[in-house]
Design a protein around this motif. Structure first.
Motif, PDB file in Angstrom:
ATOM      1  N   MET A  85      25.226  -3.538  42.374  1.00  0.00           N
ATOM      2  CA  MET A  85      24.372  -2.729  41.536  1.00  0.00           C
ATOM      3  C   MET A  85      23.972  -1.461  42.275  1.00  0.00           C
ATOM      4  O   MET A  85      23.843  -1.464  43.488  1.00  0.00           O
ATOM      5  CB  MET A  85      23.108  -3.501  41.186  1.00  0.00           C
ATOM      6  CG  MET A  85      23.300  -4.562  40.172  1.00  0.00           C
ATOM      7  SD  MET A  85      22.745  -3.780  38.693  1.00  0.00           S
ATOM      8  CE  MET A  85      22.028  -5.031  37.797  1.00  0.00           C
ATOM      9  N   PHE A  86      23.736  -0.435  41.498  1.00  0.00           N
ATOM     10  CA  PHE A  86      23.343   0.853  42.046  1.00  0.00           C
ATOM     11  C   PHE A  86      21.982   1.252  41.494  1.00  0.00           C
ATOM     12  O   PHE A  86      21.600   0.841  40.401  1.00  0.00           O
ATOM     13  CB  PHE A  86      24.371   1.925  41.667  1.00  0.00           C
ATOM     14  CG  PHE A  86      25.686   1.747  42.357  1.00  0.00           C
ATOM     15  CD1 PHE A  86      25.953   2.407  43.538  1.00  0.00           C
ATOM     16  CD2 PHE A  86      26.647   0.907  41.833  1.00  0.00           C
ATOM     17  CE1 PHE A  86      27.169   2.241  44.180  1.00  0.00           C
ATOM     18  CE2 PHE A  86      27.861   0.732  42.465  1.00  0.00           C
ATOM     19  CZ  PHE A  86      28.120   1.403  43.646  1.00  0.00           C
ATOM     20  N   LEU A  87      21.295   2.074  42.274  1.00  0.00           N
ATOM     21  CA  LEU A  87      19.998   2.600  41.847  1.00  0.00           C
ATOM     22  C   LEU A  87      20.107   4.114  41.771  1.00  0.00           C
ATOM     23  O   LEU A  87      20.501   4.769  42.742  1.00  0.00           O
ATOM     24  CB  LEU A  87      18.918   2.198  42.856  1.00  0.00           C
ATOM     25  CG  LEU A  87      17.507   2.695  42.557  1.00  0.00           C
ATOM     26  CD1 LEU A  87      16.959   2.040  41.290  1.00  0.00           C
ATOM     27  CD2 LEU A  87      16.594   2.393  43.729  1.00  0.00           C
ATOM     28  N   ARG A  88      19.807   4.662  40.607  1.00  0.00           N
ATOM     29  CA  ARG A  88      19.819   6.119  40.444  1.00  0.00           C
ATOM     30  C   ARG A  88      18.510   6.658  41.027  1.00  0.00           C
ATOM     31  O   ARG A  88      17.432   6.344  40.551  1.00  0.00           O
ATOM     32  CB  ARG A  88      19.941   6.500  38.971  1.00  0.00           C
ATOM     33  CG  ARG A  88      20.038   8.011  38.761  1.00  0.00           C
ATOM     34  CD  ARG A  88      20.263   8.398  37.317  1.00  0.00           C
ATOM     35  NE  ARG A  88      21.467   7.817  36.761  1.00  0.00           N
ATOM     36  CZ  ARG A  88      22.711   8.269  36.961  1.00  0.00           C
ATOM     37  NH1 ARG A  88      22.894   9.322  37.721  1.00  0.00           N
ATOM     38  NH2 ARG A  88      23.740   7.671  36.397  1.00  0.00           N
ATOM     39  N   ILE A  89      18.640   7.484  42.068  1.00  0.00           N
ATOM     40  CA  ILE A  89      17.449   8.008  42.746  1.00  0.00           C
ATOM     41  C   ILE A  89      17.142   9.444  42.345  1.00  0.00           C
ATOM     42  O   ILE A  89      16.096   9.969  42.703  1.00  0.00           O
ATOM     43  CB  ILE A  89      17.573   7.889  44.277  1.00  0.00           C
ATOM     44  CG1 ILE A  89      18.778   8.640  44.789  1.00  0.00           C
ATOM     45  CG2 ILE A  89      17.630   6.422  44.680  1.00  0.00           C
ATOM     46  CD1 ILE A  89      18.827   8.765  46.281  1.00  0.00           C
ATOM     47  N   SER A  90      18.067  10.072  41.616  1.00  0.00           N
ATOM     48  CA  SER A  90      17.848  11.400  41.053  1.00  0.00           C
ATOM     49  C   SER A  90      18.854  11.577  39.924  1.00  0.00           C
ATOM     50  O   SER A  90      19.621  10.668  39.636  1.00  0.00           O
ATOM     51  CB  SER A  90      18.032  12.490  42.122  1.00  0.00           C
ATOM     52  OG  SER A  90      19.400  12.654  42.428  1.00  0.00           O
ATOM     53  N   ASN A  91      18.873  12.747  39.330  1.00  0.00           N
ATOM     54  CA  ASN A  91      19.822  12.980  38.247  1.00  0.00           C
ATOM     55  C   ASN A  91      21.263  12.978  38.745  1.00  0.00           C
ATOM     56  O   ASN A  91      22.181  12.704  37.979  1.00  0.00           O
ATOM     57  CB  ASN A  91      19.511  14.289  37.531  1.00  0.00           C
ATOM     58  CG  ASN A  91      18.238  14.199  36.726  1.00  0.00           C
ATOM     59  OD1 ASN A  91      17.877  13.134  36.241  1.00  0.00           O
ATOM     60  ND2 ASN A  91      17.533  15.302  36.592  1.00  0.00           N
ATOM     61  N   ASP A  92      21.475  13.271  40.027  1.00  0.00           N
ATOM     62  CA  ASP A  92      22.823  13.409  40.557  1.00  0.00           C
ATOM     63  C   ASP A  92      23.205  12.386  41.616  1.00  0.00           C
ATOM     64  O   ASP A  92      24.345  12.393  42.075  1.00  0.00           O
ATOM     65  CB  ASP A  92      22.989  14.808  41.166  1.00  0.00           C
ATOM     66  CG  ASP A  92      22.825  15.909  40.134  1.00  0.00           C
ATOM     67  OD1 ASP A  92      23.240  15.719  38.981  1.00  0.00           O
ATOM     68  OD2 ASP A  92      22.259  16.968  40.485  1.00  0.00           O
ATOM     69  N   PHE A  93      22.285  11.539  42.044  1.00  0.00           N
ATOM     70  CA  PHE A  93      22.558  10.614  43.138  1.00  0.00           C
ATOM     71  C   PHE A  93      22.272   9.165  42.746  1.00  0.00           C
ATOM     72  O   PHE A  93      21.238   8.874  42.149  1.00  0.00           O
ATOM     73  CB  PHE A  93      21.684  10.937  44.357  1.00  0.00           C
ATOM     74  CG  PHE A  93      22.151  12.125  45.140  1.00  0.00           C
ATOM     75  CD1 PHE A  93      22.923  11.961  46.285  1.00  0.00           C
ATOM     76  CD2 PHE A  93      21.821  13.413  44.753  1.00  0.00           C
ATOM     77  CE1 PHE A  93      23.342  13.050  47.019  1.00  0.00           C
ATOM     78  CE2 PHE A  93      22.239  14.510  45.472  1.00  0.00           C
ATOM     79  CZ  PHE A  93      23.006  14.337  46.616  1.00  0.00           C
ATOM     80  N   VAL A  94      23.194   8.292  43.128  1.00  0.00           N
ATOM     81  CA  VAL A  94      22.982   6.856  43.039  1.00  0.00           C
ATOM     82  C   VAL A  94      23.308   6.268  44.404  1.00  0.00           C
ATOM     83  O   VAL A  94      24.133   6.806  45.142  1.00  0.00           O
ATOM     84  CB  VAL A  94      23.847   6.183  41.948  1.00  0.00           C
ATOM     85  CG1 VAL A  94      23.480   6.678  40.569  1.00  0.00           C
ATOM     86  CG2 VAL A  94      25.318   6.368  42.215  1.00  0.00           C
ATOM     87  N   VAL A  95      22.625   5.176  44.745  1.00  0.00           N
ATOM     88  CA  VAL A  95      22.898   4.483  46.000  1.00  0.00           C
ATOM     89  C   VAL A  95      23.044   2.993  45.710  1.00  0.00           C
ATOM     90  O   VAL A  95      22.417   2.471  44.787  1.00  0.00           O
ATOM     91  CB  VAL A  95      21.782   4.712  47.056  1.00  0.00           C
ATOM     92  CG1 VAL A  95      21.697   6.168  47.450  1.00  0.00           C
ATOM     93  CG2 VAL A  95      20.442   4.224  46.570  1.00  0.00           C
ATOM     94  N   PRO A  96      23.882   2.310  46.485  1.00  0.00           N
ATOM     95  CA  PRO A  96      23.978   0.857  46.301  1.00  0.00           C
ATOM     96  C   PRO A  96      22.647   0.192  46.639  1.00  0.00           C
ATOM     97  O   PRO A  96      22.034   0.499  47.664  1.00  0.00           O
ATOM     98  CB  PRO A  96      25.061   0.437  47.301  1.00  0.00           C
ATOM     99  CG  PRO A  96      25.802   1.681  47.627  1.00  0.00           C
ATOM    100  CD  PRO A  96      24.814   2.798  47.483  1.00  0.00           C
ATOM    101  N   LYS A  97      22.185  -0.684  45.768  1.00  0.00           N
ATOM    102  CA  LYS A  97      20.902  -1.353  46.016  1.00  0.00           C
ATOM    103  C   LYS A  97      20.940  -2.164  47.298  1.00  0.00           C
ATOM    104  O   LYS A  97      19.934  -2.277  47.987  1.00  0.00           O
ATOM    105  CB  LYS A  97      20.529  -2.237  44.828  1.00  0.00           C
ATOM    106  CG  LYS A  97      20.027  -1.426  43.646  1.00  0.00           C
ATOM    107  CD  LYS A  97      19.759  -2.234  42.405  1.00  0.00           C
ATOM    108  CE  LYS A  97      18.877  -3.407  42.590  1.00  0.00           C
ATOM    109  NZ  LYS A  97      18.524  -4.097  41.345  1.00  0.00           N
ATOM    110  N   SER A  98      22.102  -2.660  47.666  1.00  0.00           N
ATOM    111  CA  SER A  98      22.220  -3.460  48.892  1.00  0.00           C
ATOM    112  C   SER A  98      22.027  -2.621  50.151  1.00  0.00           C
ATOM    113  O   SER A  98      21.747  -3.171  51.218  1.00  0.00           O
ATOM    114  CB  SER A  98      23.577  -4.152  48.935  1.00  0.00           C
ATOM    115  OG  SER A  98      24.625  -3.194  48.925  1.00  0.00           O
ATOM    116  N   ASP A  99      22.153  -1.303  50.054  1.00  0.00           N
ATOM    117  CA  ASP A  99      21.973  -0.411  51.204  1.00  0.00           C
ATOM    118  C   ASP A  99      20.524   0.034  51.394  1.00  0.00           C
ATOM    119  O   ASP A  99      20.185   0.627  52.417  1.00  0.00           O
ATOM    120  CB  ASP A  99      22.839   0.842  51.060  1.00  0.00           C
ATOM    121  CG  ASP A  99      24.322   0.573  51.181  1.00  0.00           C
ATOM    122  OD1 ASP A  99      24.701  -0.576  51.487  1.00  0.00           O
ATOM    123  OD2 ASP A  99      25.113   1.518  50.957  1.00  0.00           O
TER     124      ASP A  99
END
Length: 87
Positions: free
Chosen positions: A1-15
């Motif tokens: 799963m990923f978490l969108r942290i801004s309109n242009d960026f997502v990061v893996p929740k596991s990271d």
């Protein structure tokens, strides 16, 4: 799963190591020193053009990144807990 942290960026929740409120963490000396140190080390990523409200610390394969986000820490934490992909 990923978490969108801004309109242009997502990061893996596991990271994700932590999600921090900009106002609360910059009250202490240690908190005030964290972001400039991350920038000095090339770890700081400006993920939004707006005034940052929070920052997300990640680590992947021993490499730390600190993303500034215009989303509130409360919003990010709530979405991370709910499994919302933040589309």
């Amino acid at each position: 799963m990923f978490l969108r942290i801004s309109n242009d960026f997502v990061v893996p929740k596991s990271d994700i190591i932590g999600i921090f409120d900009m106002d609360n963490t910059t009250l202490s000396r240690q908190g005030r020193n964290f972001l400039p140190e991350a920038e000095k080390n090339g770890e700081l990523i400006y993920s939004a053009d707006d005034l940052p409200k929070s920052y997300v610390v990640t680590e992947h394969d021993g490499e730390r990144k600190v993303y500034l986000s215009s989303f509130s820490s409360k919003l990010l934490i709530g979405r991370a807990k709910s499994g919302d992909l933040m589309t």
